[in-house]
Structure formats: C-alpha cells, structure tokens
Design an enzyme around this catalytic site. Structure first.
Site, mmCIF file in Angstrom:
data_model
loop_
_atom_site.group_PDB
_atom_site.id
_atom_site.type_symbol
_atom_site.label_atom_id
_atom_site.label_comp_id
_atom_site.label_asym_id
_atom_site.label_seq_id
_atom_site.Cartn_x
_atom_site.Cartn_y
_atom_site.Cartn_z
ATOM 1 N N ASP A 105 39.382 -32.868 47.966
ATOM 2 C CA ASP A 105 40.446 -32.689 47.197
ATOM 3 C C ASP A 105 40.538 -34.123 46.472
ATOM 4 O O ASP A 105 41.090 -34.880 47.103
ATOM 5 C CB ASP A 105 41.608 -31.862 47.721
ATOM 6 C CG ASP A 105 42.992 -32.023 46.712
ATOM 7 O OD1 ASP A 105 42.657 -32.430 45.678
ATOM 8 O OD2 ASP A 105 43.849 -31.793 46.933
ATOM 9 N N CYS A 130 31.438 -53.935 31.538
ATOM 10 C CA CYS A 130 30.418 -53.076 31.870
ATOM 11 C C CYS A 130 30.124 -52.055 30.894
ATOM 12 O O CYS A 130 29.190 -51.681 30.457
ATOM 13 C CB CYS A 130 30.728 -52.179 33.129
ATOM 14 S SG CYS A 130 31.237 -53.116 34.646
ATOM 15 N N HIS A 183 26.845 -50.411 28.960
ATOM 16 C CA HIS A 183 26.632 -49.238 29.432
ATOM 17 C C HIS A 183 27.243 -47.940 29.100
ATOM 18 O O HIS A 183 26.944 -46.562 29.400
ATOM 19 C CB HIS A 183 26.848 -49.250 31.341
ATOM 20 C CG HIS A 183 25.794 -50.153 31.889
ATOM 21 N ND1 HIS A 183 24.729 -50.192 32.191
ATOM 22 C CD2 HIS A 183 26.085 -51.289 32.463
ATOM 23 C CE1 HIS A 183 24.342 -51.002 32.600
ATOM 24 N NE2 HIS A 183 25.200 -51.988 32.848
ATOM 25 N N CYS A 211 23.963 -58.050 37.739
ATOM 26 C CA CYS A 211 24.822 -57.749 36.486
ATOM 27 C C CYS A 211 25.635 -58.867 35.987
ATOM 28 O O CYS A 211 25.784 -59.328 34.982
ATOM 29 C CB CYS A 211 25.193 -56.178 36.180
ATOM 30 S SG CYS A 211 24.367 -55.465 34.965
ATOM 31 N N CYS A 248 18.834 -47.406 66.471
ATOM 32 C CA CYS A 248 19.450 -46.291 65.718
ATOM 33 C C CYS A 248 19.086 -44.873 65.983
ATOM 34 O O CYS A 248 19.786 -43.783 65.905
ATOM 35 C CB CYS A 248 19.272 -46.505 64.230
ATOM 36 S SG CYS A 248 19.699 -48.368 63.772
ATOM 37 N N CYS A 274 20.248 -42.542 68.894
ATOM 38 C CA CYS A 274 21.492 -41.630 68.744
ATOM 39 C C CYS A 274 21.209 -40.764 67.447
ATOM 40 O O CYS A 274 21.339 -39.366 67.746
ATOM 41 C CB CYS A 274 22.746 -42.393 68.297
ATOM 42 S SG CYS A 274 23.618 -43.029 69.691
ATOM 43 N N ARG A 320 29.345 -50.190 57.486
ATOM 44 C CA ARG A 320 29.212 -49.021 58.467
ATOM 45 C C ARG A 320 27.993 -49.228 59.540
ATOM 46 O O ARG A 320 28.067 -49.305 60.595
ATOM 47 C CB ARG A 320 28.935 -47.824 57.880
ATOM 48 C CG ARG A 320 28.900 -46.434 58.920
ATOM 49 C CD ARG A 320 30.290 -46.406 59.415
ATOM 50 N NE ARG A 320 30.305 -45.530 60.250
ATOM 51 C CZ ARG A 320 30.102 -45.999 61.623
ATOM 52 N NH1 ARG A 320 29.459 -46.987 62.098
ATOM 53 N NH2 ARG A 320 29.944 -44.944 62.654
ATOM 54 N N CYS A 352 27.980 -50.094 63.498
ATOM 55 C CA CYS A 352 27.029 -49.481 64.491
ATOM 56 C C CYS A 352 26.622 -50.776 65.201
ATOM 57 O O CYS A 352 26.264 -50.223 66.649
ATOM 58 C CB CYS A 352 26.203 -48.558 63.902
ATOM 59 S SG CYS A 352 26.227 -46.854 64.261
#
Lengths: 254, 106
Positions: free
Chosen positions: A42, A70, A74, A108, A170, A173, A211, A215
């Site tokens: 949602d 941009c 584009h 860019c 990696c 796991c 992320r 790890c």
C-alpha cells in the site's frame, strides 16, 4: 601442499553453491509477516513513498551549470525509466565500467548536468534512485548484457568467498541455509528485488550497498568503501542470480 | 520536508463506517541516541495528532519517543455529513503540519 588441500576442502563444497533452483527462487516478501507485506503493498502505508515523491520533485528540478533537469533530457520518468532499474548494474560503453543506478545518476549529474555528484546514502540520491526504481515495479529482472560477465564472475567469487572474523561467506547463509532461522529471523534468499528498500531497523530508505555493508559488518568483515567496484560486482551478481523475479521497489523489510 | 499522505474515501453513505489512513514524514528522534561525536541527539518527535470532522474533534493521538519514524495511523469514524476533515500534527521544535481532505456524504 597441506594448506592447499585444506583450502580446496573448504572451497570445494562452495563451488556447487550459488544455485538456488529456479523453481525455488522467490522474493523474500513472501516470508515477511502479513502486516509488513500490507505495508509494502500500500503506497499510502509504505513510508518509502516520501522518498519517491521527493525524487519526483528532484527529477523535475534543474541542477548544475547546464541548468537542466533530469526531465529535460529524459522526459516523463514514468515512460522513459520504465524497466530501467531491472537491468542495472549496467555496462557503460563510454568508460568501460559497470555502473549501478547510483553511479549512473551521479555520472549524469557530473557529465551532463555539470552538478556535483551526490554522496552515497544522501537523501537526494536515495530520493532519485527510489523514484527511478519505482518505475520498474513489476518488471522482471533482466540483466542480459554479455559485457557484464566479468563483473558477475567477480561478484560470484566475492559471494562465495569466506571473509571476516566469523569466517562466513554470503553463500553459506543465502544459498545453503535460506529459509532456516538465524535467531528470530528467517534467513532470506537475498534477491535484490526491492532496492532501495525502506528498512524498519534503519527507520529510513537505504541502498543495496548499505544492506551489503550491513551483512559484512555482521560477518565481522571489513566493509568495502561505498561506490567501490567490489560492491558493484556483488550487485551485478545478485541481479544475475535473481533474474526473472519481478522488481518490487521500494520494498519494506524488517 | 514535512509531508503527509492521507487516504479518506471521497464518497460515503450516511452512517457508513469509513477508514481514514494517514502517514506523515517525520524522523521521530527519540532524544536517547548519541551522534557520531558522542553528543546526545536532541529529541525531535511529534507530540500530538488530532483529526477534526467539520470542526469537531473525532480522533486524538499522543506520541512518545518509542514511536517509529514516519508514523502511520489508521482509524475509523462514522460518515455523517459532507464536509472537511482537518488533520493536525504538532511536535517538538514548533513542528506543525495541517492537512485537509474533503468527503461527500449522500
């Protein structure tokens, strides 16, 4: 010789790893709680919407010495950026380098807009990557450029190599033990379908590199610097590994 | 940038139970965390939220430092008459955000 034999013994089982059978490959959205899935589905409840909305504003805002936005090149992102994030990281013919979405946006900015690059994990860069990523929602991941092969291979090696004080890789796991428990959490298959993600632990949107860094710190390994080729190789491999799964950007994760 | 997303059904029948959903962009800094330099990050939270239906308060919430960033609230009310819903968030550092939504009740 003994050291070599030992090294081979340690490496040998991993040579097979990396291959989750295609039929079992799935986004980790399905293992989340119903509440989190509802939050992701949602746009009124997904806090990453704020990043996407700000990204839309930035898309139309002029920047740098060129005085261009941009959108001036584009056009409408809903048309021009549709499916683009699903094939990143991509090979850049001009520089001969592999670029992820963050690096492409900064290229860019510096080359075409004449604007300073945005810092990794800065609000503006996350706004733009979230907005661009959003246009690929539902598109299957489809990195098929053969020029990506060396980066994918490097990424595969990094993914399978043991590192850090815990001596994990990696793959240990995410290939060999996905679906099982690590503490209270289910070990995910680690497909990068929803990046940038809104992570509840971060209370914020973050990139795939953040992320990965997370790890690596967890494995007590030295994280790479943001924007390094090692991260981009890992990103390229993870996208290759997740080929065919639909993009979910911006996903919500616990 | 303070911003809110509000979802109110545009139309309802008299006596319908309607769901109202709000999401507001706010860091909800607890006041207990330390920054990179070791200094305490000052508290910056939303303290209250109110929703008024044609001027009458129908919902109120008080927030604490334990509430996550970008607070989401969903609540229900009875659709009574056509009019305006006013949403008001107030908090630390003179934070004030007011949004309105209209509803047609037949």
């Amino acid at each position: 010789m003994r050291a070599l034999a030992l090294a081979l013994l340690l490496v040998a089982p991993l040579a097979q790893a990396g291959e989750i059978p295609a039929a079992e490959r799935r986004s980790d959205t399905v293992t989340m709680s119903a509440e989190l899935r509802a939050m992701q589905a949602d746009d009124m409840a997904n806090p990453a919407s704020f990043w996407a909305l700000d990204g839309q504003t930035l898309w139309d805002a002029k920047a740098g010495t060129s005085g261009k936005s941009c959108a001036d090149c584009h056009g409408d992102a809903q048309a021009s950026m549709k499916g683009v994030a699903a094939r990143y990281p991509a090979f850049d013919g001009a520089t001969g380098r592999v670029l992820d979405l963050e690096a492409r946006i900064n290229q860019c900015r510096t080359d075409r807009q004449g604007a300073p690059p945005l810092a990794m994990e800065s609000r503006e860069l996350l706004d733009l990557t979230t907005y661009v990523g959003l246009q690929s929602r539902g598109a299957p991941i489809s990195s098929s450029d053969p020029r990506l092969a060396p980066a994918i291979e490097t990424g595969r090696q990094l993914f399978s190599a043991r590192q850090g004080q815990l001596n994990l890789s990696c793959a240990i796991c995410h290939d060999d033990n996905w679906g099982r428990k690590l503490g209270g959490a289910t070990v995910p298959q680690a497909h990068p379908t929803g990046y940038p993600i809104y992570r509840l632990e971060w209370q914020s949107v973050g990139s795939l590199q953040r992320r990965l860094r997370n790890c690596m710190v967890g494995m007590r390994a030295e994280p790479y610097p943001f924007g390094s080729d090692a991260y981009i190789a890992l990103e390229a491999f993870l996208m290759f590994r997740a080929k065919g799964l639909p993009m979910e950007t911006p996903a919500v994760r616990p | 940038m303070a911003r809110a997303l509000i979802n109110v059904p545009p139309k309802a029948k008299v006596g319908d139970i309607i769901e109202i959903k709000t999401l507001v962009s706010h860091p909800m800094e607890t006041g207990y965390r330390v920054g990179l330099g070791g200094e305490i990050l000052p508290r910056n939270i939303i303290q209250t939220f109110t929703c008024a239906y044609n001027g009458e308060e129908i919902y109120r919430a008080e927030f604490s430092p334990a509430v996550a960033a970008n607070p989401y609230l969903a609540f229900h009310t009875l659709a009574m008459e056509t009019g305006t819903l006013e949403f008001r968030w107030t908090g630390d550092n003179d934070f004030l955000l007011v949004e309105t939504a209209s509803i047609t009740v037949e």
